[in-house]
Scaffold this motif. Structure first.
Motif, PDB file in Angstrom:
ATOM      1  N   MET A 199      10.755 -18.027  -6.325  1.00  0.00           N
ATOM      2  CA  MET A 199       9.383 -17.520  -6.474  1.00  0.00           C
ATOM      3  C   MET A 199       9.427 -16.056  -6.876  1.00  0.00           C
ATOM      4  O   MET A 199      10.159 -15.263  -6.296  1.00  0.00           O
ATOM      5  CB  MET A 199       8.623 -17.677  -5.147  1.00  0.00           C
ATOM      6  N   GLY A 200       8.629 -15.686  -7.898  1.00  0.00           N
ATOM      7  CA  GLY A 200       8.585 -14.303  -8.348  1.00  0.00           C
ATOM      8  C   GLY A 200       7.767 -13.444  -7.412  1.00  0.00           C
ATOM      9  O   GLY A 200       7.226 -13.899  -6.414  1.00  0.00           O
ATOM     10  N   LYS A 201       7.726 -12.185  -7.738  1.00  0.00           N
ATOM     11  CA  LYS A 201       6.969 -11.224  -6.929  1.00  0.00           C
ATOM     12  C   LYS A 201       5.795 -10.689  -7.734  1.00  0.00           C
ATOM     13  O   LYS A 201       5.871 -10.566  -8.957  1.00  0.00           O
ATOM     14  CB  LYS A 201       7.878 -10.058  -6.517  1.00  0.00           C
ATOM     15  N   SER A 202       4.723 -10.369  -7.054  1.00  0.00           N
ATOM     16  CA  SER A 202       3.634  -9.655  -7.708  1.00  0.00           C
ATOM     17  C   SER A 202       4.038  -8.194  -7.828  1.00  0.00           C
ATOM     18  O   SER A 202       4.633  -7.625  -6.911  1.00  0.00           O
ATOM     19  CB  SER A 202       2.348  -9.788  -6.890  1.00  0.00           C
ATOM     20  N   GLU A 203       3.707  -7.589  -8.969  1.00  0.00           N
ATOM     21  CA  GLU A 203       4.141  -6.216  -9.231  1.00  0.00           C
ATOM     22  C   GLU A 203       3.010  -5.387  -9.826  1.00  0.00           C
ATOM     23  O   GLU A 203       2.071  -5.926 -10.412  1.00  0.00           O
ATOM     24  CB  GLU A 203       5.340  -6.196 -10.189  1.00  0.00           C
ATOM     25  N   ILE A 204       3.163  -4.073  -9.688  1.00  0.00           N
ATOM     26  CA  ILE A 204       2.176  -3.144 -10.241  1.00  0.00           C
ATOM     27  C   ILE A 204       2.883  -1.940 -10.832  1.00  0.00           C
ATOM     28  O   ILE A 204       3.917  -1.496 -10.328  1.00  0.00           O
ATOM     29  CB  ILE A 204       1.163  -2.704  -9.156  1.00  0.00           C
ATOM     30  N   ILE A 205       2.328  -1.442 -11.926  1.00  0.00           N
ATOM     31  CA  ILE A 205       2.805  -0.203 -12.541  1.00  0.00           C
ATOM     32  C   ILE A 205       1.701   0.836 -12.412  1.00  0.00           C
ATOM     33  O   ILE A 205       0.523   0.542 -12.607  1.00  0.00           O
ATOM     34  CB  ILE A 205       3.154  -0.440 -14.027  1.00  0.00           C
ATOM     35  N   ARG A 206       2.104   2.039 -12.056  1.00  0.00           N
ATOM     36  CA  ARG A 206       1.169   3.172 -11.959  1.00  0.00           C
ATOM     37  C   ARG A 206       1.657   4.259 -12.895  1.00  0.00           C
ATOM     38  O   ARG A 206       2.851   4.551 -12.941  1.00  0.00           O
ATOM     39  CB  ARG A 206       1.139   3.682 -10.513  1.00  0.00           C
ATOM     40  N   GLY A 207       0.722   4.858 -13.668  1.00  0.00           N
ATOM     41  CA  GLY A 207       1.156   5.886 -14.597  1.00  0.00           C
ATOM     42  C   GLY A 207       0.024   6.810 -15.009  1.00  0.00           C
ATOM     43  O   GLY A 207      -1.113   6.699 -14.543  1.00  0.00           O
ATOM     44  N   THR A 208       0.347   7.712 -15.924  1.00  0.00           N
ATOM     45  CA  THR A 208      -0.634   8.714 -16.341  1.00  0.00           C
ATOM     46  C   THR A 208      -0.384   9.113 -17.794  1.00  0.00           C
ATOM     47  O   THR A 208       0.699   8.898 -18.348  1.00  0.00           O
ATOM     48  CB  THR A 208      -0.548   9.960 -15.428  1.00  0.00           C
ATOM     49  N   SER A 209      -1.412   9.683 -18.388  1.00  0.00           N
ATOM     50  CA  SER A 209      -1.301  10.247 -19.736  1.00  0.00           C
ATOM     51  C   SER A 209      -2.158  11.509 -19.768  1.00  0.00           C
ATOM     52  O   SER A 209      -2.703  11.924 -18.738  1.00  0.00           O
ATOM     53  CB  SER A 209      -1.754   9.231 -20.792  1.00  0.00           C
ATOM     54  N   LYS A 210      -2.296  12.097 -20.919  1.00  0.00           N
ATOM     55  CA  LYS A 210      -3.054  13.344 -21.044  1.00  0.00           C
ATOM     56  C   LYS A 210      -4.506  13.177 -20.575  1.00  0.00           C
ATOM     57  O   LYS A 210      -5.051  14.045 -19.896  1.00  0.00           O
ATOM     58  CB  LYS A 210      -3.017  13.807 -22.495  1.00  0.00           C
ATOM     59  N   CYS A 211      -5.130  12.053 -20.937  1.00  0.00           N
ATOM     60  CA  CYS A 211      -6.554  11.874 -20.669  1.00  0.00           C
ATOM     61  C   CYS A 211      -6.866  10.926 -19.509  1.00  0.00           C
ATOM     62  O   CYS A 211      -8.010  10.885 -19.053  1.00  0.00           O
ATOM     63  CB  CYS A 211      -7.264  11.342 -21.915  1.00  0.00           C
ATOM     64  N   ALA A 212      -5.888  10.156 -19.070  1.00  0.00           N
ATOM     65  CA  ALA A 212      -6.207   9.107 -18.100  1.00  0.00           C
ATOM     66  C   ALA A 212      -5.052   8.817 -17.158  1.00  0.00           C
ATOM     67  O   ALA A 212      -3.930   9.284 -17.350  1.00  0.00           O
ATOM     68  CB  ALA A 212      -6.587   7.825 -18.852  1.00  0.00           C
ATOM     69  N   ARG A 213      -5.379   8.038 -16.142  1.00  0.00           N
ATOM     70  CA  ARG A 213      -4.347   7.449 -15.284  1.00  0.00           C
ATOM     71  C   ARG A 213      -4.575   5.945 -15.310  1.00  0.00           C
ATOM     72  O   ARG A 213      -5.691   5.479 -15.560  1.00  0.00           O
ATOM     73  CB  ARG A 213      -4.447   7.984 -13.854  1.00  0.00           C
ATOM     74  N   LEU A 262       3.715  -5.958  -4.912  1.00  0.00           N
ATOM     75  CA  LEU A 262       2.474  -6.225  -4.195  1.00  0.00           C
ATOM     76  C   LEU A 262       2.652  -7.518  -3.411  1.00  0.00           C
ATOM     77  O   LEU A 262       3.376  -8.408  -3.845  1.00  0.00           O
ATOM     78  CB  LEU A 262       1.303  -6.399  -5.164  1.00  0.00           C
ATOM     79  N   GLU A 263       1.979  -7.639  -2.273  1.00  0.00           N
ATOM     80  CA  GLU A 263       2.027  -8.906  -1.544  1.00  0.00           C
ATOM     81  C   GLU A 263       0.791  -9.095  -0.682  1.00  0.00           C
ATOM     82  O   GLU A 263       0.151  -8.132  -0.268  1.00  0.00           O
ATOM     83  CB  GLU A 263       3.286  -8.999  -0.674  1.00  0.00           C
ATOM     84  N   TYR A 264       0.458 -10.366  -0.467  1.00  0.00           N
ATOM     85  CA  TYR A 264      -0.608 -10.702   0.468  1.00  0.00           C
ATOM     86  C   TYR A 264       0.029 -10.669   1.843  1.00  0.00           C
ATOM     87  O   TYR A 264       0.896 -11.475   2.162  1.00  0.00           O
ATOM     88  CB  TYR A 264      -1.186 -12.088   0.178  1.00  0.00           C
ATOM     89  N   LYS A 265      -0.385  -9.725   2.673  1.00  0.00           N
ATOM     90  CA  LYS A 265       0.275  -9.538   3.973  1.00  0.00           C
ATOM     91  C   LYS A 265      -0.742  -9.163   5.038  1.00  0.00           C
ATOM     92  O   LYS A 265      -1.529  -8.239   4.862  1.00  0.00           O
ATOM     93  CB  LYS A 265       1.342  -8.448   3.872  1.00  0.00           C
ATOM     94  N   CYS A 266      -0.719  -9.896   6.135  1.00  0.00           N
ATOM     95  CA  CYS A 266      -1.590  -9.603   7.279  1.00  0.00           C
ATOM     96  C   CYS A 266      -0.760  -8.991   8.392  1.00  0.00           C
ATOM     97  O   CYS A 266       0.361  -9.441   8.669  1.00  0.00           O
ATOM     98  CB  CYS A 266      -2.264 -10.890   7.765  1.00  0.00           C
ATOM     99  N   ASN A 267      -1.296  -7.975   9.041  1.00  0.00           N
ATOM    100  CA  ASN A 267      -0.576  -7.285  10.120  1.00  0.00           C
ATOM    101  C   ASN A 267      -1.189  -7.574  11.489  1.00  0.00           C
ATOM    102  O   ASN A 267      -1.117  -6.761  12.410  1.00  0.00           O
ATOM    103  CB  ASN A 267      -0.548  -5.776   9.859  1.00  0.00           C
ATOM    104  N   CYS A 268      -1.816  -8.756  11.635  1.00  0.00           N
ATOM    105  CA  CYS A 268      -2.433  -9.086  12.923  1.00  0.00           C
ATOM    106  C   CYS A 268      -1.362  -9.327  13.989  1.00  0.00           C
ATOM    107  O   CYS A 268      -0.244  -9.761  13.679  1.00  0.00           O
ATOM    108  CB  CYS A 268      -3.346 -10.301  12.797  1.00  0.00           C
ATOM    109  N   THR A 269      -1.688  -9.033  15.250  1.00  0.00           N
ATOM    110  CA  THR A 269      -0.807  -9.287  16.391  1.00  0.00           C
ATOM    111  C   THR A 269      -1.649  -9.759  17.571  1.00  0.00           C
ATOM    112  O   THR A 269      -2.863  -9.524  17.616  1.00  0.00           O
ATOM    113  CB  THR A 269      -0.043  -8.020  16.820  1.00  0.00           C
ATOM    114  N   LYS A 270      -0.994 -10.385  18.515  1.00  0.00           N
ATOM    115  CA  LYS A 270      -1.695 -10.839  19.723  1.00  0.00           C
ATOM    116  C   LYS A 270      -2.241  -9.638  20.494  1.00  0.00           C
ATOM    117  O   LYS A 270      -3.331  -9.689  21.065  1.00  0.00           O
ATOM    118  CB  LYS A 270      -0.751 -11.661  20.605  1.00  0.00           C
ATOM    119  N   GLU A 271      -1.487  -8.541  20.466  1.00  0.00           N
ATOM    120  CA  GLU A 271      -1.911  -7.326  21.192  1.00  0.00           C
ATOM    121  C   GLU A 271      -3.222  -6.775  20.635  1.00  0.00           C
ATOM    122  O   GLU A 271      -4.099  -6.339  21.391  1.00  0.00           O
ATOM    123  CB  GLU A 271      -0.816  -6.260  21.100  1.00  0.00           C
ATOM    124  N   LYS A 272      -3.374  -6.793  19.296  1.00  0.00           N
ATOM    125  CA  LYS A 272      -4.604  -6.284  18.685  1.00  0.00           C
ATOM    126  C   LYS A 272      -5.815  -7.113  19.114  1.00  0.00           C
ATOM    127  O   LYS A 272      -6.884  -6.578  19.408  1.00  0.00           O
ATOM    128  CB  LYS A 272      -4.483  -6.284  17.158  1.00  0.00           C
TER     129      LYS A 272
END
Length: 312
Positions: free
Chosen positions: A1-15, A258-268
Motif C-alpha cells: 500500500m502506498g502512502k499519501s504525500e504532500i509537497i510544500r513550496g514557494t515562489s516569488k508571488c505565491a506559496r 499524510l495519514e488518517y490518524k486518530c489520537n483517542c485514548t481511554k484516558e481522554k
C-alpha cells in the motif's frame, strides 16, 4: 500500500501545497463506512484540511474545519496538524435524504440545476495555536464544491487570494481510485496577475485526479502548474526534450507523508466522563452495568465499569 504525500513550496508571488491523499481518503472511507457521495464530499474536506494543517508552525498547533449545512451531507468536521495527521467525521445523511432523492429514486435539483448535497449554512475554521484564544473565522456557504468554499473562506476571513483544487475519483464499485488537491496562495503585497493567469490556465489542464491517475508525480504537477504554456521555446534541454518556460521560479521546501490518524485514548474519554459527576455515573452503571463510549473520528469503542471510577 502506498502512502499519501504532500509537497510544500514557494515562489516569488505565491506559496503552494500539492498532495496525493488517495490512501488517506481510502482509510477514512473504511473507518466510517462511507457511501460514494460521502466519500467524495468528505474526502475533499480532509484533503483541504491536510494542506491547511501543513501550513501550521508548531507540532501542537491544530486546525479544525467545520461545515454546518442543511443538506444531507452538510455536517462535517475535520482536523489536521503540521505532522500531516488528519481525522474527521461526517453526519449520517439518512435523515435528510428525502431532500435530494424523489419517490422514483432520482436526484432533485434546485433552480440552478444543482443537487444540494451540502446545502446552505456556514463553515468555521478554528486554529488552535497555543494562545489563550484560538483564531476563528466563519463564512456563510451556499456553494456545493468544497474547493470553492475553502477559497471563499481564505478571501473573506484571511484576505488571501487563493486557487484551490480538490478531487476524489471513484471506480464503478464506489471505491477510491484517486484523491488529491492543490492550494496556491498569493503572498502579501503581490499583484493579482499571477493568480489570474493561473486561474485561466487551470481551465486548460486536467483535473488533479486525472493528473495523478496518469502517473504524474507531485513534483511534475508543481512544474505543470508553474509552466507558462503561452510561451513556446524552440530550445531543448540536455536530453533533447522541449525546454519549459515557467511563469516564475519556484522552490519545493518539503515533501512529507499524510495519514488518517486518530489520537483517542481511554484516558481522554475518562476525563470527559467524570465531568458527569459521581451520582450520574453511578446511575448509568446501575442501569447499564457499564458505560460504553465510541470515538466519532475512528469508531473505536471503550468500556468503563465500576472499577474505573472507584477513586471518584
Amino acid at each position: 500500500m502506498g502512502k499519501s504525500e504532500i509537497i510544500r513550496g514557494t515562489s516569488k508571488c505565491a506559496r503552494f501545497f500539492v498532495c496525493d491523499t488517495t490512501e488517506l481518503v481510502k482509510e477514512a472511507k473504511k473507518v466510517h463506512g462511507l457511501d460514494p457521495i460521502a466519500t467524495t464530499v468528505f474526502g475533499k474536506l480532509l484533503t483541504a484540511t491536510a494542506m491547511m494543517g501543513k501550513d501550521l508552525k508548531n507540532e501542537k498547533d491544530l486546525v479544525t474545519v467545520r461545515v454546518d449545512g442543511d443538506g444531507p451531507y452538510g455536517n462535517m468536521l475535520a482536523t489536521g496538524n503540521m505532522k500531516g495527521e488528519v481525522k474527521g467525521y461526517i453526519g449520517n445523511p439518512e435523515e435528510k435524504f428525502h431532500q435530494i432523492i424523489d419517490e422514483n429514486g432520482n436526484f432533485i435539483k434546485d433552480e440552478t440545476g444543482q443537487v444540494r448535497f451540502i446545502g446552505n449554512g456556514t463553515m468555521q475554521v478554528i486554529k488552535d495555536l497555543g494562545l489563550r484564544d484560538p483564531f476563528s473565522g466563519v463564512i456563510k456557504i451556499n456553494e456545493e464544491d468544497i474547493a470553492d468554499i475553502i477559497a471563499h473562506y481564505f478571501l473573506l476571513s484571511e484576505q488571501i487570494k487563493s486557487v484551490v483544487a480538490l478531487g476524489v475519483k471513484l471506480d464503478e464499485n464506489g471505491e477510491v481510485k484517486r484523491a488529491g488537491g492543490y492550494l496556491i496562495q498569493l503572498l502579501p503585497g503581490v499583484e493579482d496577475g499571477f493568480i489570474d493567469k493561473l486561474e485561466n490556465k487551470l481551465q486548460q489542464i486536467r483535473t488533479i485526479t486525472e493528473l495523478l491517475e496518469g502517473g504524474m508525480s507531485l513534483e511534475q504537477i508543481v512544474e505543470l502548474l508553474y509552466e507558462d504554456i503561452s510561451v513556446f521555446e524552440e530550445e531543448t534541454d540536455v536530453d533533447g526534450a522541449h525546454k519549459k518556460v515557467y511563469v516564475e521560479d519556484f522552490e519545493i521546501l518539503e515533501k512529507s507523508e499524510l495519514e488518517y490518524k486518530c489520537n483517542c485514548t481511554k484516558e481522554k474519554f475518562y476525563k470527559g466522563l467524570i465531568t458527569l459527576g459521581k451520582e450520574e455515573i453511578d446511575k448509568i452503571l446501575e442501569e447499564e452495568g457499564k458505560i460504553q463510549v465510541e470515538c466519532h473520528f475512528c469508531g473505536k469503542k471503550y468500556d468503563f465499569g465500576k472499577e474505573d471510577f472507584k477513586n471518584l
